[in-house]
Design a protein around this motif. Structure first.
Motif, short mmCIF file in Angstrom:
data_model
loop_
_atom_site.label_atom_id
_atom_site.label_comp_id
_atom_site.label_asym_id
_atom_site.label_seq_id
_atom_site.Cartn_x
_atom_site.Cartn_y
_atom_site.Cartn_z
N ASP A 43 0.84 -1.21 0.00
CA ASP A 43 0.00 0.00 0.00
C ASP A 43 0.87 1.26 0.00
N PHE A 44 1.94 1.22 0.76
CA PHE A 44 2.87 2.36 0.80
C PHE A 44 3.50 2.55 -0.58
N ALA A 45 3.93 1.46 -1.22
CA ALA A 45 4.55 1.53 -2.55
C ALA A 45 3.58 2.09 -3.57
N LYS A 46 2.31 1.75 -3.46
CA LYS A 46 1.30 2.23 -4.40
C LYS A 46 1.12 3.74 -4.33
N GLN A 47 1.41 4.33 -3.18
CA GLN A 47 1.34 5.79 -3.05
C GLN A 47 2.34 6.48 -3.99
N PHE A 48 3.35 5.73 -4.42
CA PHE A 48 4.38 6.26 -5.33
C PHE A 48 4.18 5.74 -6.75
N GLY A 49 3.00 5.16 -6.99
CA GLY A 49 2.68 4.68 -8.33
C GLY A 49 3.35 3.37 -8.68
N LEU A 50 3.78 2.63 -7.68
CA LEU A 50 4.46 1.36 -7.91
C LEU A 50 3.57 0.21 -7.45
N GLU A 51 3.80 -0.94 -8.05
CA GLU A 51 2.93 -2.09 -7.82
C GLU A 51 3.07 -2.68 -6.43
N ASN A 52 4.33 -2.75 -5.94
CA ASN A 52 4.56 -3.39 -4.64
C ASN A 52 5.87 -2.90 -4.03
#
Length: 179
Positions: A8-17
């Motif tokens: 979820d944290f990674a998704k905040q940066f537009g990344l999958e995981n």
């Protein structure tokens, strides 16, 4: 509170995981390290060329470069809540003494400019209009300039961008052709 390092944290940066985030951070750090090493290498190449050359720089050019550097230092110090005048007061230096301290750096940068210009001429590495247009348009897109802003940017920054493109081409040439 420190956020949890998860998908979820990674998704905040537009990344999958998280793995993609770690890879991006690692790649960024590797690129930064490579850029630093390349800069150090190019500095050694330029130092070698300058030290084995006779390059006369006019006093007027030195004074102009010193004034550019003074303006740069003043602006840079503004980021720390002071200015060059405040720095000079704190250190007890006069403007003339400060300029004398940075004069060697100014002369060296002018010598590197002269070497870069000469290599660019000899090796036909001068920036083209097409390269200028591409770089200027990239800036305009990045900063979301409208048509008028783009036109003004191209008019006011053309010489600076042409010089920077040429410097990059010469740097690439030196890296690829220096033994």
């Amino acid at each position: 509170m420190v956020p949890e390092l998860n998908d979820d944290f990674a998704k905040q940066f537009g990344l999958e995981n998280v793995e993609a985030l770690r890879n991006q951070i690692e790649n960024s750090m590797n690129m930064e390290n490579t850029d630093k090493k390349m800069g150090e290498y190019l500095q050694k190449v330029y130092d070698s060329i300058v030290s084995s050359s006779t390059i006369d720089i006019e006093d007027e050019k030195i004074e102009n470069r010193l004034n550019e550097m003074v303006a740069y230092y003043d602006k840079a110090m503004g980021q720390y809540g002071t200015n060059l005048e405040g720095y000079l007061q704190m250190t007890g230096l006069t403007m003339e003494a400060f300029k004398e301290q940075i004069k060697l750096e100014a002369v060296k940068s002018l010598q590197i400019d002269a070497v870069t210009d000469e290599i660019a001429k000899i090796e036909n590495l001068l920036a083209s209009e097409e390269e200028f247009e591409e770089v200027a348009n990239n800036y305009a897109r990045y900063y979301s300039f409208n048509e008028e802003q783009t036109k003004q940017f191209k008019e006011t920054r053309k010489d600076e961008l042409l010089k920077e493109i040429t410097r990059q081409k010469v740097s690439q040439f030196l890296v690829l052709n220096n033994d």
